[in-house]
Design a protein around this motif. Structure first.
Motif, PDB file in Angstrom:
ATOM      1  N   THR A 238     -11.244  -8.823   3.438  1.00  0.00           N
ATOM      2  CA  THR A 238     -10.747  -7.890   2.559  1.00  0.00           C
ATOM      3  C   THR A 238      -9.402  -7.720   2.309  1.00  0.00           C
ATOM      4  O   THR A 238      -9.048  -7.339   1.354  1.00  0.00           O
ATOM      5  CB  THR A 238     -11.278  -6.462   3.109  1.00  0.00           C
ATOM      6  OG1 THR A 238     -10.674  -6.345   4.626  1.00  0.00           O
ATOM      7  CG2 THR A 238     -12.647  -6.213   3.184  1.00  0.00           C
ATOM      8  N   LEU A 239      -8.628  -8.292   3.283  1.00  0.00           N
ATOM      9  CA  LEU A 239      -7.103  -8.144   3.127  1.00  0.00           C
ATOM     10  C   LEU A 239      -6.591  -9.519   2.302  1.00  0.00           C
ATOM     11  O   LEU A 239      -5.732  -9.015   1.417  1.00  0.00           O
ATOM     12  CB  LEU A 239      -6.458  -8.218   4.589  1.00  0.00           C
ATOM     13  CG  LEU A 239      -6.735  -7.134   5.397  1.00  0.00           C
ATOM     14  CD1 LEU A 239      -5.970  -6.997   6.691  1.00  0.00           C
ATOM     15  CD2 LEU A 239      -5.943  -5.772   4.475  1.00  0.00           C
ATOM     16  N   LYS A 286     -13.049  -7.708  -5.437  1.00  0.00           N
ATOM     17  CA  LYS A 286     -12.373  -6.280  -5.839  1.00  0.00           C
ATOM     18  C   LYS A 286     -12.701  -5.804  -7.353  1.00  0.00           C
ATOM     19  O   LYS A 286     -12.531  -6.388  -8.138  1.00  0.00           O
ATOM     20  CB  LYS A 286     -11.136  -6.146  -5.345  1.00  0.00           C
ATOM     21  CG  LYS A 286     -10.480  -4.620  -5.495  1.00  0.00           C
ATOM     22  CD  LYS A 286      -9.029  -4.795  -5.223  1.00  0.00           C
ATOM     23  CE  LYS A 286      -8.271  -3.506  -5.479  1.00  0.00           C
ATOM     24  NZ  LYS A 286      -6.780  -3.556  -5.007  1.00  0.00           N
ATOM     25  N   ASP A 292      -9.443  -1.671  -1.853  1.00  0.00           N
ATOM     26  CA  ASP A 292      -9.218  -2.750  -1.093  1.00  0.00           C
ATOM     27  C   ASP A 292     -10.238  -3.916  -1.658  1.00  0.00           C
ATOM     28  O   ASP A 292     -11.152  -3.805  -2.171  1.00  0.00           O
ATOM     29  CB  ASP A 292      -9.052  -2.691   0.539  1.00  0.00           C
ATOM     30  CG  ASP A 292     -10.228  -2.130   0.950  1.00  0.00           C
ATOM     31  OD1 ASP A 292     -11.414  -2.284   0.618  1.00  0.00           O
ATOM     32  OD2 ASP A 292     -10.076  -1.586   2.055  1.00  0.00           O
TER      33      ASP A 292
END
Length: 497
Positions: A238-239, A286, A292
């Protein structure tokens, strides 16, 4: 050199180096105790989870049916999965071999000018030696799974499918962290975990690409399923702005309903949990309304010898594996020597079957089929009912048919066939054997001997051959029984008078 270092350097000599690696592992008392302790714990957890779950055999049958149906129609479900990933905004790449998969990843990395890759746990990335290739391109790859991170510092490969650092203790880990950081660490679990957590946090935030494996792809939705207990997989996916998934082509289920079944079987078989702490479903990159998630999603689907098993009446079932490692935890061979002894990515019974098949190498990798007692414990533990013990026998048979066994072994078994096929030769051999063994017998047992007998006697005793075989005694026993019956009949006849 450590067992792990040997495993990496002898990857091209999987079979030739097997005896030497086995000898080293058997001489490492700590490794043997550590592996036995942890596998016992995992096995006990699995058994308790089975009892609490209900009709485990019914669930095994259902799981097997799902995997069998999926693999029988793998072309359809791969197409459906790829279409749905694409519809959700992702990109799919089908790669025939390891070099294709590495090249595809490098193209993605070059496009994004990547210098740092944060990795979640991925056995497929180990299979294609991705870290090595990234290092050659001056791209830093950081393992964020704690066990994998420990092994990366130690320059070793995973020793277990789900607990990569099963062979390490707290003191060894503290030493590794001390050397890597320049600050002293006590061998305390909380202290070590806290250091790793803080150290890895920056990599999640700074990495250009997040890489994960895939426990299951869901064909009907194009979702990637990730299961883990640390949360790093969720951070990696996710990051970073780019998420790359590397997955074996067989890691699919048709529907969400099927996913429920295999997830229940996976967690209980692997660690005894009802469900892993983190179960993530990634469906596309996304979206505008999301807070996020990655801006790009790339899914690399790897064949690398897997398709060669499709349609094979003996070996197709190996593709049913869900990588729970239950077979490793019950295997008496793995429990004594650990994973590095196998000298390849996948260890234990599943590794001994899968490795020679996907590498299409019976000369070296095929030797792993002999690293088994054929006790069948792997089949009893497997949630998908894969008959690994039968497959190991078939691999041995294939190796013999290809005349890849040692010449002395072939001569020995040819002689064995000749002697056991002729009753006269058999009787002569047993009589000769009795007299030839005498110099080796001590207290009624053969406790040592020259090669190849020493291969047996170095870890157990061999009973001596009796002077009179059971076959010879059988005739005497028959005569004795007949004599008893005759005397008994006469005695009864006398009393009747």
């Amino acid at each position: 050199m450590s067992a792990g270092g040997q495993a990496a350097s002898l990857d091209e000599k999987i079979g030739s180096g097997l005896k030497e690696r086995t000898k080293q592992a058997l001489g490492d008392e700590f490794l043997r105790k550590a592996v036995a302790y942890t596998t016992d714990k995992l096995k006990t957890g699995r058994l308790q989870a089975m009892d609490m779950f209900g009709d485990w055999e019914a669930w095994r049958d259902r799981g097997k049916a799902i995997r069998e149906h999926t693999i029988n129609h793998l072309d359809y479900y791969l197409s459906q999965f790829a279409d749905n990933v694409t519809k959700k905004g992702g990109n799919v790449y089908f790669c025939s071999g390891a070099s294709d998969a590495v090249s595809t990843f490098m193209e993605i990395a070059d496009k994004n000018k990547a210098k740092l890759v944060a990795k979640g746990k991925s056995m497929v990335s180990e299979e294609i030696h991705l870290n090595h290739h990234l290092e050659e391109r001056n791209i830093e790859a950081i393992e964020t799974d704690l066990g994998e991170y420990i092994l990366q510092l130690a320059k070793e490969t995973p020793s277990h499918l789900i607990i990569p650092a099963i062979h390490k203790n707290k003191q060894q880990i503290a030493t590794l962290f001390t050397e890597a950081s320049g600050q002293h660490f006590e061998p305390e679990t909380k202290v070590l975990a806290e250091y790793a957590r803080k150290k890895l946090r920056n990599y999640f935030l700074e990495s250009d690409i997040g890489l994960t494996g895939c426990n299951f792809g869901v064909a009907e939705t194009g979702s990637i399923t990730l299961v883990e207990n640390e949360g790093n997989g969720r951070m990696v996916s996710t990051l970073p702005k780019v998420h790359v998934v590397v997955m074996g082509m067989e890691r699919l289920v048709p529907t969400m309903e099927d996913l429920e079944v295999v997830l229940n079987m996976l967690a209980r078989s692997a660690t005894g949990q009802k469900l892993t702490t983190y179960t993530s479903l990634v469906t596309g990159p996304k979206r505008p309304e999301d807070l996020d998630g990655p801006e790009e999603l790339h899914v690399i689907i790897l064949d690398n010898g897997r398709s060669q098993q499709l349609g094979d009446p003996i070996f197709q079932e190996v593709l049913h594996c869900i990588r729970c490692a239950a077979c490793l935890n019950v295997c008496p061979v793995y429990r004594h020597v650990g994973g590095h002894t196998y000298g390849t990515t996948y260890s234990g019974p599943i590794g001994a079957v899968l490795t020679p098949l996907i590498q299409q190498d019976m000369k070296e990798a095929g030797t792993l089929s002999y690293a088994s007692s054929l006790c069948g414990a792997c089949y009893e533990a497997c949630p998908m009912k894969i008959p690994l013990h039968d497959m190991l026998v078939h691999l041995r048979h294939r190796k013999v048919k290809m005349k890849l066994t040692a010449l002395p072994e072939r001569v020995a078994f040819k002689s064995y066939q000749t002697v056991f096929g002729n009753i006269t030769l058999f009787k002569l051999a047993t009589k000769m054997g009795y007299y030839m063994q005498k110099p080796l017998v001590r207290g009624g047992m053969i406790k040592s001997g020259p090669p190849p007998l020493s291969g047996w006697t170095q870890s157990r005793f061999l009973p001596m051959l009796p002077k009179k075989s059971f076959r010879d005694r059988w005739g005497d026993l028959q005569k004795e029984l007949a004599a008893k019956n005759t005397s008994g009949t006469k005695a009864k006849g006398g009393s009747a008078k």
